[in-house]
Structure formats: structure tokens, C-alpha cells
Write a protein that holds these residues in place. Structure first.
Motif, PDB file in Angstrom:
ATOM      1  N   GLU A 500       1.474  37.594 -35.580  1.00 46.54           N
ATOM      2  CA  GLU A 500       1.599  37.925 -34.162  1.00 46.54           C
ATOM      3  C   GLU A 500       2.235  36.740 -33.452  1.00 46.54           C
ATOM      4  O   GLU A 500       1.701  35.624 -33.485  1.00 46.54           O
ATOM      5  N   VAL A 510      -1.803  35.990 -30.684  1.00 49.55           N
ATOM      6  CA  VAL A 510      -2.292  36.302 -32.018  1.00 49.55           C
ATOM      7  C   VAL A 510      -1.394  35.601 -33.008  1.00 49.55           C
ATOM      8  O   VAL A 510      -0.244  35.968 -33.145  1.00 49.55           O
ATOM      9  N   VAL A 514      -2.376  40.130 -39.284  1.00 45.78           N
ATOM     10  CA  VAL A 514      -3.364  41.176 -38.965  1.00 45.78           C
ATOM     11  C   VAL A 514      -3.230  42.289 -39.989  1.00 45.78           C
ATOM     12  O   VAL A 514      -2.101  42.775 -40.236  1.00 45.78           O
ATOM     13  N   ILE A 519      -7.366  45.978 -37.361  1.00 46.29           N
ATOM     14  CA  ILE A 519      -7.001  46.650 -36.104  1.00 46.29           C
ATOM     15  C   ILE A 519      -8.148  47.549 -35.637  1.00 46.29           C
ATOM     16  O   ILE A 519      -8.473  47.598 -34.440  1.00 46.29           O
ATOM     17  N   GLY A 522     -11.267  45.761 -33.892  1.00 45.33           N
ATOM     18  CA  GLY A 522     -11.092  44.959 -32.701  1.00 45.33           C
ATOM     19  C   GLY A 522     -12.261  45.064 -31.755  1.00 45.33           C
ATOM     20  O   GLY A 522     -12.900  46.105 -31.631  1.00 45.33           O
ATOM     21  N   ALA A 531      -3.053  43.715 -31.429  1.00 46.30           N
ATOM     22  CA  ALA A 531      -2.866  43.697 -32.884  1.00 46.30           C
ATOM     23  C   ALA A 531      -1.847  44.733 -33.321  1.00 46.30           C
ATOM     24  O   ALA A 531      -1.021  44.494 -34.221  1.00 46.30           O
TER      25      ALA A 531
END
Length: 557
Positions: A500, A510, A514, A519, A522, A531
Motif C-alpha cells: 500500500e 498502509v 495486504v 481485508i 479489518g 486495504a
């Protein structure tokens, strides 16, 4: 899902479409597209290379200089072909038609074309009479004939080696039936001499007679010859007062003495070890004198006169010829004559008795006096005063002694005919001569050389090209190579891993990769959105596949 995305309240359409509302934003959005961003470095690199090439072509090309302008097409073709054969690049301007060459090739091109007799001159001389149209007036025909004659005479004068160019102007008045109205023709000649050349009096006289003989009725006195500097070369300008002849004779005398000194000093001190200068004051005045002288005593040239006397008592000759009557009388007694005073016939006391038969006398006597006539004519050319200066080079070691300089001084006096009565002056000194390097140092400076602008122009073009390559092309090439090397590494990450690089709506960046499982885990809705954005940016192909699967699943349900 489609129902959730549908807007609840319709938004009214703007008066101006959104794509025309803010052009700057539209341009930014175009440059923000991934395809444009990927092709931008390459386009910038190509533009920098093109700019460098343009700068090189503009700076490396030498400046042009006009060689000829207004040439005929045949002359242009001949000149261009000759320059191409001599490895000289030429260019013909489309607008003016002028023929140009590089500035450093200008002199070489002129010499090359002059050696080949190019460009050919326009038709001149009597050839222009062939171009006369039908029906021309007599005045035009006369002017053309005069122009043809001027051109032909000028070409004849240009055959002389010392003459580079010649122009002739003829003034031929119209003939008149009245003798008193007839004017004599005249001519003017303008000469451009070769560099370092001069015309002698005989050559100038030849030119004058050539022009005068080419025009009927023209006398040599009516021809004027002028050089390119405005000097009058014809008879009136060759020293009507004798000034030119005087200077020339003085130089001849000085050169004679200088040559004598060179022949004398060269074996003694060596060639190049001395220099001599002579200044002669020459008497060029011509004098003439006449003298008459007479003797004090004259000489009797003629005597005329008569005398009268009493003939009554005179005895007539008689007797028998050949007898005693013809015997000479006895010797007479001579007496000292006395000056006659008083009246003739009157006896003078103490003097001889006057001749009784002589009454009076009248005589006229003419005497010649001594006469001497002397005519003296002094020819010009005598030397009034002579000044001689001799400079000797000192030996490499030591100096010349005073005795040696004195001996050379006496030799110089003997060589030039030193005369103390004329106040002649002879000076001999010995000094060190300046080195040859000093004269070379006094030459043109290094920045006045002709090759310096060419070298500076080429070096500037090279530096600009190197700066463009080092500061523009090289960083872009390195960035493209780094991006190409990072692409395989990003594709080798496991499913759902990404880096990210952008901040989320909450401002949280980020930085860690990820995965798909993270995800769903979260903590908040914003973290999940951030994400998803990071995963979509790093894996656009996989994100597109996921969106396609979601759309297919919604369509089936």
C-alpha cells in the motif's frame, strides 16, 4: 448490490458538461492515467534526444556567407558543380537565389572558381550587338556600340599581368557640320591592380596609346588613367613638376650605396649580422651659365683715310729706264718722330721739319677687341649630402671592440665616398639584435585565429548534448530499468499480498503487503476500503478478475 448502488435522490444535470467544466483537471486526469504515466518517461527521453540533436545541428553547422548573388542558371550549375568537385558544400537560397558557402570555405571557394574562370561573365563586348531588337532608335544603337567598344577596350587592358580589372568610359560627342562646334573625344580608364603590383611609365603610356588608337580622332592627351586608390597614372599625373622622377632617382642612388655596403660587410660580419640605411640628398637642379670677357688691348682690323699735299714742287720720275736714274736713293737719316702739335706745316721747335708736300690727313681705323664666350651646364644628379647608418650585431659572447668598430667605420666611409666638405655623416654602432620569438609574439593573438570560432561552436554543441544525456536521458533510463526489474518481483507475491503506497480516507498509510484474508479482518470500514484500494493498485489484473466474478455472481443470483 445494484439496488444498493442506485442513487436515492436524482442529481440535476449541470448546465456545462463536466468534461468541459475544468480543462486543467481534465489534462491532469489524462496524465494521471496509467498508460500515459508509463509512456511519459519514454516520451520525455525521446524529446530530450530530439532537442539535443536539434541543438547539435544548429550549433555544429557553420555560418553561411554569400558567394555570388544574381547569377544566371547556367552559371549557378557550373559553379555548384565546380564546388562539389572541390569538396565544398554550397547552398542556394530559395528566396533570393544567392549562392552561399560556409564561412571558413569562402576564400578557398573564390580561389577555386577564379582558377577555373567561373562564373562566366554576362555577354559583353560586341556580343551585345547581337541582342539588339529590331526597330531600335539610332540613339540606342549608338549607346550600345559605345558600350561594346568600352567593354572590348577594358578586356584588352586586362590582358596586362599587373591589371586585375579595368573599366573604360568613352566620351564621344556627336559630329557636327560646323568645324568650330566639333569637340574632341576623350576617355577615362579606371584600373584595379594586382596586390603588390605597380605600373611603370611605359605601361601607362601603352595603355594611353591603346585607348587613343581605338577611338577615331582621339589624342593621347585626352586619356586619363586612374588606379583603384584614386592616384592619377597618366602623363599629367606622372610628375609634371618632376617630383616623381626626383624621388625615383634619389631611391636609385640610395639603393646603389646600400648595395655597396651589403657587398662590403657580408664577407666581414656575415649575412644577417648587420643592417645598413642610406639617406642621400641629391641635387636635381639643372643649371646653365654664359660668360663673355674682352681683352684690354685691341688689334687693328682696318684703316681707311686720305691725306692732301702740294704737288707743284713734286719731281716727276724721268730718265732712261734701267739707267742710273733708276738707282735707289742713298740711305736717309732717321730721326725720332715727335708728336705733332699745332697746325700742320708749321715747324715745331725741337722737332723734325714737317713734310712740305703733306698738307693734311684723315684716317679711320677699326680695332678688334678680345672676346671669350663660356657656356656651363651642370647636369643634375650630384650628391649634396650623404648620411649612412650601420647597425652591427654583437657576437654571442663578448662585444665588439672600439678598434674593430672604427675599422668598419673607415671601410664604410671608403665605400660610400665620404666627403667632409659635403658634411657627410657615417655612424656605425654594435648592439644586440632582438630575437625572432619577439617578432612572433607581436603577431595576432590566439583568440584572433580563424579556427577558434569553429572549435568553440563544436565544443558548445558537444557539451549541450552531454548535459542532455547525463541530466535527462540517463535518469529516465535508470528509472525505466528499475521499474522493469520491480515488475516481476511484484508478480511473484502470494495471492492477496500488495504494498500500500497511498493513504486511506483516514490519512493512515498502509505500507505492509495486504492479503485477502486481512481485508476481511479489518477493524473498521475505512481500514477495509484502504486495504482494497492498495490491493487494487498493486494487482489491477487480479482486482479486475475479482470484480468480474462478483458481477457474474450477482447476475446468477
Amino acid at each position: 448490490m445494484s439496488n444498493a448502488l442506485a442513487p436515492t435522490n436524482p442529481v440535476p444535470a449541470p448546465l456545462v458538461p463536466e468534461r468541459f467544466a475544468n480543462p486543467l483537471r481534465q489534462v491532469q486526469s489524462v496524465f494521471a492515467q496509467p498508460a500515459v504515466r508509463r509512456a511519459g518517461p519514454m516520451a520525455l527521453m525521446v524529446g530530450l534526444i530530439g532537442a539535443a540533436a536539434l541543438a547539435w545541428s544548429a550549433l555544429s553547422a557553420p555560418p553561411q556567407k554569400t558567394l555570388f548573388s544574381g547569377l544566371a542558371d547556367a552559371d549557378k550549375a557550373a559553379v555548384t558543380q565546380a564546388l562539389s568537385a572541390g569538396n565544398i558544400d554550397s547552398h542556394i537560397d530559395d528566396g533570393s537565389g544567392a549562392l552561399t558557402v560556409a564561412e571558413e570555405d569562402y576564400s578557398r571557394a573564390r580561389l577555386l572558381l577564379a582558377g577555373q574562370g567561373l562564373p562566366k561573365a554576362a555577354p559583353g563586348g560586341y556580343a551585345i550587338l547581337d541582342q539588339l531588337p529590331m526597330g531600335v532608335s539610332r540613339a540606342v544603337e549608338g549607346e550600345r556600340l559605345r558600350q561594346a567598344r568600352e567593354t572590348e577596350i577594358a578586356r584588352s587592358i586586362q590582358e596586362i599581368d599587373a591589371v586585375a580589372e579595368a573599366r573604360v568610359h568613352l566620351a564621344t560627342p556627336e559630329a557636327s557640320v560646323f568645324l568650330r562646334d566639333n569637340a574632341q573625344p576623350s576617355a577615362s580608364v579606371v584600373l584595379k591592380l594586382q596586390s603588390g603590383r605597380a605600373l611603370s611609365e611605359a605601361q601607362v603610356s601603352s595603355i594611353v596609346n591603346l585607348v587613343a588608337s581605338s577611338v577615331p580622332g582621339m589624342k593621347p592627351d585626352a586619356v586619363t588613367v586612374v588606379d583603384q586608390l584614386g592616384g592619377l597614372l597618366s602623363k599629367d599625373g606622372n610628375g609634371g613638376d618632376g617630383s616623381e622622377a626626383r624621388i625615383r632617382f634619389q631611391r636609385q642612388v640610395e639603393d646603389k650605396y646600400r648595395q655597396q655596403l651589403v657587398q662590403l660587410l657580408t664577407p666581414l660580419v656575415g649575412a644577417g649580422n648587420f643592417t645598413a640605411e642610406v639617406q642621400a640628398e641629391v641635387n636635381l637642379d639643372e643649371t646653365s651659365a654664359t660668360r663673355e670677357s674682352y681683352d684690354k688691348d685691341g688689334r687693328l682690323r682696318a684703316e681707311t683715310g686720305n691725306w692732301t699735299g702740294n704737288q707743284a714742287t713734286a719731281q716727276t720720275p724721268g730718265g732712261i729706264p734701267g739707267a742710273l736714274s733708276n738707282t735707289p736713293p742713298p740711305a736717309s737719316q732717321l730721326s725720332t718722330p715727335q708728336p705733332a702739335t699745332g697746325n700742320p706745316g708749321v715747324p715745331t721747335p725741337g722737332g723734325p721739319a714737317p713734310d712740305a708736300n703733306k698738307q693734311s690727313d684723315q684716317f679711320s681705323r677699326a680695332y678688334d677687341l678680345g672676346k671669350e664666350v663660356s657656356v656651363t651646364r651642370a647636369a643634375p644628379g650630384g650628391v649634396k649630402r650623404l648620411s649612412v647608418a650601420v647597425l652591427l650585431r654583437d657576437p654571442e659572447k663578448g662585444r665588439r671592440t672600439a678598434m674593430e668598430i672604427g675599422q668598419i667605420n673607415e671601410l664604410v666611409k671608403s665605400a660610400v665616398g665620404f666627403d667632409q666638405a659635403r658634411n657627410d655623416n657615417v655612424t656605425v654602432i654594435s648592439r644586440k639584435f632582438a630575437e625572432a620569438g619577439t617578432a612572433a609574439a607581436d603577431g595576432p593573438a590566439w583568440y584572433d585565429n580563424a579556427w577558434l570560432p569553429i572549435v568553440a561552436r563544436n565544443l558548445t554543441a558537444i557539451v549541450i548534448a552531454l548535459l542532455v544525456l547525463m541530466l535527462g536521458v540517463r535518469p529516465l533510463a535508470k528509472a525505466l530499468m528499475k521499474k522493469r526489474d520491480d515488475a516481476p518481483a511484484a508478480g511473484a507475491l502470494p495471492m492477496g499480498a500488495a504494498a500500500e503506497t497511498a493513504a486511506g480516507p483516514a490519512g493512515i498509510s498502509v505500507a505492509n503487503p495486504v492479503a485477502l484474508d486481512q481485508i476481511a479482518q479489518g477493524a473498521s470500514f475505512d481500514d477495509r476500503v484502504g486495504a482494497v484500494r492498495g490491493f487494487t493498485r498493486d494487482n489491477p489484473a487480479r482486482a479486475a478478475l475479482a470484480v468480474r466474478d462478483m458481477i457474474s455472481a450477482d447476475a446468477k443470483s
